[in-house]
Structure formats: C-alpha cells, structure tokens
Motif scaffolding. Structure first.
Motif, PDB file in Angstrom:
ATOM      1  N   ASP A   1      31.315 107.296  77.291  1.00 25.53           N
ATOM      2  CA  ASP A   1      31.341 106.084  76.584  1.00 25.53           C
ATOM      3  C   ASP A   1      32.776 105.795  76.113  1.00 25.53           C
ATOM      4  OD1 ASP A   1      29.053 105.280  77.765  1.00 25.53           O
ATOM      5  OD2 ASP A   1      27.843 105.483  75.848  1.00 25.53           O
TER       6      ASP A   1
ATOM      7  N   VAL B   1      28.668 110.924  69.368  1.00 20.80           N
ATOM      8  CA  VAL B   1      27.583 110.827  70.567  1.00 20.80           C
ATOM      9  C   VAL B   1      26.258 110.652  69.674  1.00 20.80           C
ATOM     10  CG1 VAL B   1      26.523 112.192  72.274  1.00 20.80           C
ATOM     11  CG2 VAL B   1      28.936 111.796  72.159  1.00 20.80           C
TER      12      VAL B   1
ATOM     13  N   GLU C   1      22.988 102.873  71.773  1.00 24.14           N
ATOM     14  CA  GLU C   1      23.585 104.142  71.121  1.00 24.14           C
ATOM     15  C   GLU C   1      24.598 104.649  72.258  1.00 24.14           C
ATOM     16  OE1 GLU C   1      21.114 108.341  71.908  1.00 24.14           O
ATOM     17  OE2 GLU C   1      20.188 106.908  70.580  1.00 24.14           O
ATOM     18  N   ALA C   2      25.652 105.321  71.404  1.00 26.45           N
ATOM     19  CA  ALA C   2      26.859 105.885  72.274  1.00 26.45           C
ATOM     20  C   ALA C   2      26.350 107.263  72.875  1.00 26.45           C
ATOM     21  CB  ALA C   2      28.005 105.973  71.248  1.00 26.45           C
ATOM     22  N   SER C   3      26.977 107.196  74.070  1.00 26.63           N
ATOM     23  CA  SER C   3      26.495 108.365  74.796  1.00 26.63           C
ATOM     24  C   SER C   3      28.109 109.083  75.185  1.00 26.63           C
ATOM     25  CB  SER C   3      25.802 108.070  76.250  1.00 26.63           C
ATOM     26  OG  SER C   3      24.772 107.645  75.839  1.00 26.63           O
ATOM     27  N   GLU C   4      28.082 110.485  75.719  1.00 27.66           N
ATOM     28  CA  GLU C   4      29.248 110.945  76.118  1.00 27.66           C
ATOM     29  C   GLU C   4      29.864 110.500  77.395  1.00 27.66           C
ATOM     30  OE1 GLU C   4      30.833 115.500  76.982  1.00 27.66           O
ATOM     31  OE2 GLU C   4      28.859 115.270  76.398  1.00 27.66           O
TER      32      GLU C   4
ATOM     33  N   LYS D   1      33.896 113.550  68.413  1.00 28.69           N
ATOM     34  CA  LYS D   1      33.121 113.360  69.638  1.00 28.69           C
ATOM     35  C   LYS D   1      31.741 113.511  69.295  1.00 28.69           C
ATOM     36  CE  LYS D   1      31.613 115.658  72.703  1.00 28.69           C
ATOM     37  NZ  LYS D   1      31.428 116.564  73.895  1.00 28.69           N
ATOM     38  N   GLU D   2      31.598 114.804  68.682  1.00 27.19           N
ATOM     39  CA  GLU D   2      30.068 115.246  68.418  1.00 27.19           C
ATOM     40  C   GLU D   2      29.271 114.170  67.427  1.00 27.19           C
ATOM     41  OE1 GLU D   2      30.589 119.394  67.438  1.00 27.19           O
ATOM     42  OE2 GLU D   2      30.217 119.897  69.473  1.00 27.19           O
TER      43      GLU D   2
ATOM     44  N   LEU E   1      34.826 108.813  74.301  1.00 25.65           N
ATOM     45  CA  LEU E   1      33.909 109.916  74.083  1.00 25.65           C
ATOM     46  C   LEU E   1      34.210 111.162  75.101  1.00 25.65           C
ATOM     47  CD1 LEU E   1      30.789 108.372  72.399  1.00 25.65           C
ATOM     48  CD2 LEU E   1      33.024 108.783  71.514  1.00 25.65           C
ATOM     49  N   ASP E   2      35.370 111.518  75.170  1.00 24.31           N
ATOM     50  CA  ASP E   2      35.923 112.681  75.811  1.00 24.31           C
ATOM     51  C   ASP E   2      36.775 113.719  74.817  1.00 24.31           C
ATOM     52  OD1 ASP E   2      36.981 114.518  77.640  1.00 24.31           O
ATOM     53  OD2 ASP E   2      37.871 112.860  79.224  1.00 24.31           O
TER      54      ASP E   2
END
Length: 209
Positions: free
Chosen positions: A107, A155, A102-105, A151-152, A141-142
């Motif tokens: 990454d 994430v 899973e992608a996180s903020e 980005k939203e 993811l910035d």
C-alpha cells in the motif's frame, strides 16, 4: 496527684451540709466554700513539645483507624503498554489503535512521524516542535524503498492509530536512498550520522491511499 487532681475530702463536706440548704435556695456558706475550692484549682499549660506530640498522635489515628479516616478514592492502575518484538529485532508498542482502514504490504500511506535517538534526543520530525504544524510524508510499504523496520511498523496499522517502535540499525538506514529522509541538508546529515545506532520512531497513520 498534682494540681489537676481534686481531693475527695474537699467535696464531702458539701454533702454533709446539705441539710442546711433550703429547697430551691443554696446556703450561702456552701456556695462560698465551693467557689473557694474550685477557684484554687489551677491548670498547667502543656509544654509545647507535649502538645505537638499529642497533635501528631491524633493525626496518626486518622490514618490507622478506618472509622476516623476519610474515605480514599479508588485509584485505577494505568494500563501497561505491551511491547511486541519481531524477528528483525524491531520492538513495537501500540499507543492508539486506529479505527480506519488497515495498511497492508504494498500500500501507499500518508503519515506523520517523529524520529529520536535511543537516548531520547530529537533527530527529525514531520511535525514542527514549536508551531505544531505538520508536513505529512507519503511512503510505499515496500522495504526496497523505505527502511525495513518502519515498513514492519506500518503494516497492520489502522488509520488514526499511533505506534512507537525501536528500530535496530540492521532494519534501519542500511543505505542512504531509503526513506523517510529529510530533504534539507542539515536534518538529512543529522539523521544519517545516527544511522548506525537504534532509532525510535513514533508514527501516526493518516491515510491509506
């Protein structure tokens, strides 16, 4: 009664002469009488309109009467795709839920995307619409480096997943330095010319780096 009806008086004389019929061999006169009687009976051809109405009525019975109707296969209703609305105004639909990481903020991720206007007109894509060849992009993811709405969307996605999102201008290209943006002049100009309207992104997460 018409030509289709046979009068009873024509049949009873045959019964009254039954005494003249020998066992196992009918009397010749009776046989001739029966032949003459039934040969005189004629059958009218049904009018074409009446015949078609009868055929139509018969076919209706197949739909009305369950005893005659063929069994219908059970149809399953398609599952509705739910839409999640975020506080930023971004609307997200989960098309395929991935099974990978899973992608996180914060990454860095690799993905393919298709960008369209809200009316469906194509704007830009990392996948060639004719050959199907793709040129995935790598994005952090910035929200200071990519558009906030994208980005939203990314994430919380899992690798292999696909999402569709409607991104309003306030969460989109608020400046020309935000990614993703094409390197070529033509596609870049086309994308930025629609920066002040909602955009639809369809994204597929390939890797979390």
């Amino acid at each position: 009664m018409g030509t289709l009806a046979i009068q009873a008086s024509l049949l009873f004389p045959c019964a009254s002469k039954s005494s003249s019929i020998k066992r196992g061999r009918p009397n010749g006169g009776v046989s001739q009488n029966l032949h003459a009687t039934f040969s005189s009976v004629t059958v009218k051809r049904l009018p074409r309109r009446t015949l078609l109405q009868f055929i139509g009525f018969s076919s209706m019975l197949l739909h009305v009467n369950p005893d005659f109707a063929a069994p219908m296969p059970e149809m399953k209703e398609p599952e509705a795709i739910r839409t999640l609305k975020l506080a930023s105004g971004v609307r997200i639909q989960e098309i395929i839920e991935g099974e990978g990481p899973e992608a996180s903020e914060g990454d860095i991720v690799q993905l393919n995307y298709v960008c369209r206007r809200s009316n469906g007109y194509f704007v830009h894509s990392t996948v060639d619409q004719l050959s199907g060849e793709s040129a995935p992009v790598i994005l952090p993811l910035d929200e200071n480096k990519i558009i906030k709405g994208l980005k939203e969307v990314l994430v919380g996605m899992k690798v292999g997943g696909k999402r569709r999102a409607l991104i309003p201008p306030s969460a989109g290209y608020i400046n020309e330095n935000l990614k993703p943006i094409p390197d070529e002049f033509g596609p870049r100009r086309s994308l930025l010319s629609h920066a002040n309207e909602p955009l639809i992104f369809e994204v597929q997460l390939l890797k979390v780096l």
